[in-house]
Write a protein that holds these residues in place. Structure first.
Motif, PDB file in Angstrom:
ATOM      1  N   VAL A  44       0.886  -1.166   0.000  1.00  0.00           N
ATOM      2  CA  VAL A  44       0.000   0.000   0.000  1.00  0.00           C
ATOM      3  C   VAL A  44       0.919   1.209   0.000  1.00  0.00           C
ATOM      4  N   VAL A  45       0.790   2.075  -1.015  1.00  0.00           N
ATOM      5  CA  VAL A  45       1.680   3.217  -1.178  1.00  0.00           C
ATOM      6  C   VAL A  45       0.879   4.513  -1.167  1.00  0.00           C
ATOM      7  N   PHE A  46       1.364   5.495  -0.410  1.00  0.00           N
ATOM      8  CA  PHE A  46       0.768   6.825  -0.371  1.00  0.00           C
ATOM      9  C   PHE A  46       1.725   7.797  -1.048  1.00  0.00           C
ATOM     10  N   THR A  47       1.242   8.511  -2.073  1.00  0.00           N
ATOM     11  CA  THR A  47       2.019   9.589  -2.677  1.00  0.00           C
ATOM     12  C   THR A  47       1.276  10.890  -2.393  1.00  0.00           C
ATOM     13  N   GLN A  48       1.789  11.987  -2.891  1.00  0.00           N
ATOM     14  CA  GLN A  48       1.086  13.245  -2.669  1.00  0.00           C
ATOM     15  C   GLN A  48      -0.160  13.378  -3.543  1.00  0.00           C
ATOM     16  N   TYR A  49      -0.343  12.498  -4.541  1.00  0.00           N
ATOM     17  CA  TYR A  49      -1.480  12.595  -5.459  1.00  0.00           C
ATOM     18  C   TYR A  49      -2.492  11.464  -5.340  1.00  0.00           C
ATOM     19  N   ARG A  50      -2.025  10.284  -4.890  1.00  0.00           N
ATOM     20  CA  ARG A  50      -2.893   9.110  -4.938  1.00  0.00           C
ATOM     21  C   ARG A  50      -2.458   8.039  -3.958  1.00  0.00           C
ATOM     22  N   LEU A  51      -3.349   7.085  -3.822  1.00  0.00           N
ATOM     23  CA  LEU A  51      -3.095   5.871  -3.054  1.00  0.00           C
ATOM     24  C   LEU A  51      -2.926   4.756  -4.075  1.00  0.00           C
ATOM     25  N   ILE A  52      -1.870   3.970  -3.959  1.00  0.00           N
ATOM     26  CA  ILE A  52      -1.614   2.876  -4.891  1.00  0.00           C
ATOM     27  C   ILE A  52      -1.650   1.566  -4.110  1.00  0.00           C
ATOM     28  N   LEU A  53      -2.538   0.653  -4.525  1.00  0.00           N
ATOM     29  CA  LEU A  53      -2.628  -0.669  -3.920  1.00  0.00           C
ATOM     30  C   LEU A  53      -2.081  -1.671  -4.917  1.00  0.00           C
ATOM     31  N   LYS A  62       5.471 -12.139 -10.299  1.00  0.00           N
ATOM     32  CA  LYS A  62       5.930 -11.253 -11.376  1.00  0.00           C
ATOM     33  C   LYS A  62       4.773 -10.476 -11.988  1.00  0.00           C
ATOM     34  N   LYS A  63       3.586 -11.056 -11.953  1.00  0.00           N
ATOM     35  CA  LYS A  63       2.401 -10.360 -12.457  1.00  0.00           C
ATOM     36  C   LYS A  63       1.872  -9.486 -11.329  1.00  0.00           C
ATOM     37  N   VAL A  64       1.772  -8.179 -11.581  1.00  0.00           N
ATOM     38  CA  VAL A  64       1.376  -7.229 -10.540  1.00  0.00           C
ATOM     39  C   VAL A  64       0.247  -6.347 -11.044  1.00  0.00           C
ATOM     40  N   GLU A  65      -0.793  -6.208 -10.218  1.00  0.00           N
ATOM     41  CA  GLU A  65      -1.866  -5.247 -10.501  1.00  0.00           C
ATOM     42  C   GLU A  65      -1.608  -4.021  -9.638  1.00  0.00           C
ATOM     43  N   TYR A  66      -1.605  -2.842 -10.275  1.00  0.00           N
ATOM     44  CA  TYR A  66      -1.456  -1.574  -9.569  1.00  0.00           C
ATOM     45  C   TYR A  66      -2.817  -0.879  -9.594  1.00  0.00           C
ATOM     46  N   HIS A  67      -3.446  -0.762  -8.438  1.00  0.00           N
ATOM     47  CA  HIS A  67      -4.751  -0.105  -8.322  1.00  0.00           C
ATOM     48  C   HIS A  67      -4.492   1.307  -7.807  1.00  0.00           C
ATOM     49  N   SER A  68      -4.672   2.277  -8.666  1.00  0.00           N
ATOM     50  CA  SER A  68      -4.385   3.668  -8.345  1.00  0.00           C
ATOM     51  C   SER A  68      -5.680   4.400  -8.010  1.00  0.00           C
ATOM     52  N   ILE A  69      -5.738   4.994  -6.825  1.00  0.00           N
ATOM     53  CA  ILE A  69      -6.933   5.709  -6.378  1.00  0.00           C
ATOM     54  C   ILE A  69      -6.565   7.167  -6.130  1.00  0.00           C
ATOM     55  N   PRO A  70      -6.986   8.073  -6.998  1.00  0.00           N
ATOM     56  CA  PRO A  70      -6.731   9.501  -6.733  1.00  0.00           C
ATOM     57  C   PRO A  70      -7.440   9.898  -5.441  1.00  0.00           C
ATOM     58  N   VAL A  95     -14.559   4.522  -1.905  1.00  0.00           N
ATOM     59  CA  VAL A  95     -14.175   5.179  -3.152  1.00  0.00           C
ATOM     60  C   VAL A  95     -15.406   5.363  -4.021  1.00  0.00           C
ATOM     61  N   SER A  96     -15.558   6.556  -4.570  1.00  0.00           N
ATOM     62  CA  SER A  96     -16.683   6.859  -5.449  1.00  0.00           C
ATOM     63  C   SER A  96     -16.692   5.902  -6.639  1.00  0.00           C
TER      64      SER A  96
END
Length: 125
Positions: A44-53, A62-70, A95-96
């Motif tokens: 679980v990653v927090f950036t200044q713009y979004r949350l990335i799961l 090796k197969k990775v899903e990146y779920h980006s939530i603004p 999430v809306s």
């Protein structure tokens, strides 16, 4: 206790520098990782713009899903602190347009109030 946390899917905090190589291809110019937590292989990653799961799949991961939530898509969130008998903290995010609540558990000692403050600082501006 680390193996028990991993088996039950409880997150532990990791230093953002450990993720630079993995996440640099998906971060936009100027975007930085402010906080990160690992649950077994997922992050679980927090950036200044979004949350990335992230969801690492398969035997090798090796197969990775990146779920980006603004942050602007998050309609509400709640945190639950750890107690004497319930040793983990929880974060719930609504999430809306997403049909269910996203729930993540964090091990005792994780700064869940700091996570709440980080989310609030992005959502309430």
């Amino acid at each position: 206790m680390g193996i028990i946390n991993a088996l039950f899917g409880i997150a532990s905090q990791i230093h953002p520098a450990e993720l630079e190589a993995e996440f640099s291809p998906i971060l936009i110019d100027g975007e930085q990782i402010n906080g990160a937590f690992k649950v077994v292989r997922d992050v679980v990653v927090f950036t200044q713009y979004r949350l990335i799961l992230t969801d690492k799949q398969g035997m090798t991961g090796k197969k990775v899903e990146y779920h980006s939530i603004p942050y602007k898509s998050i309609t509400q969130f709640s945190v639950e602190t750890a107690g004497h008998f319930d040793l983990d903290s929880e974060l719930r995010i609504w999430v809306s347009g997403y049909p269910s609540v996203i729930k993540k558990e964090f091990k005792k000692g994780t700064d869940i109030i700091g996570i709440q403050k980080l989310l609030a600082s992005h959502l309430l501006r």
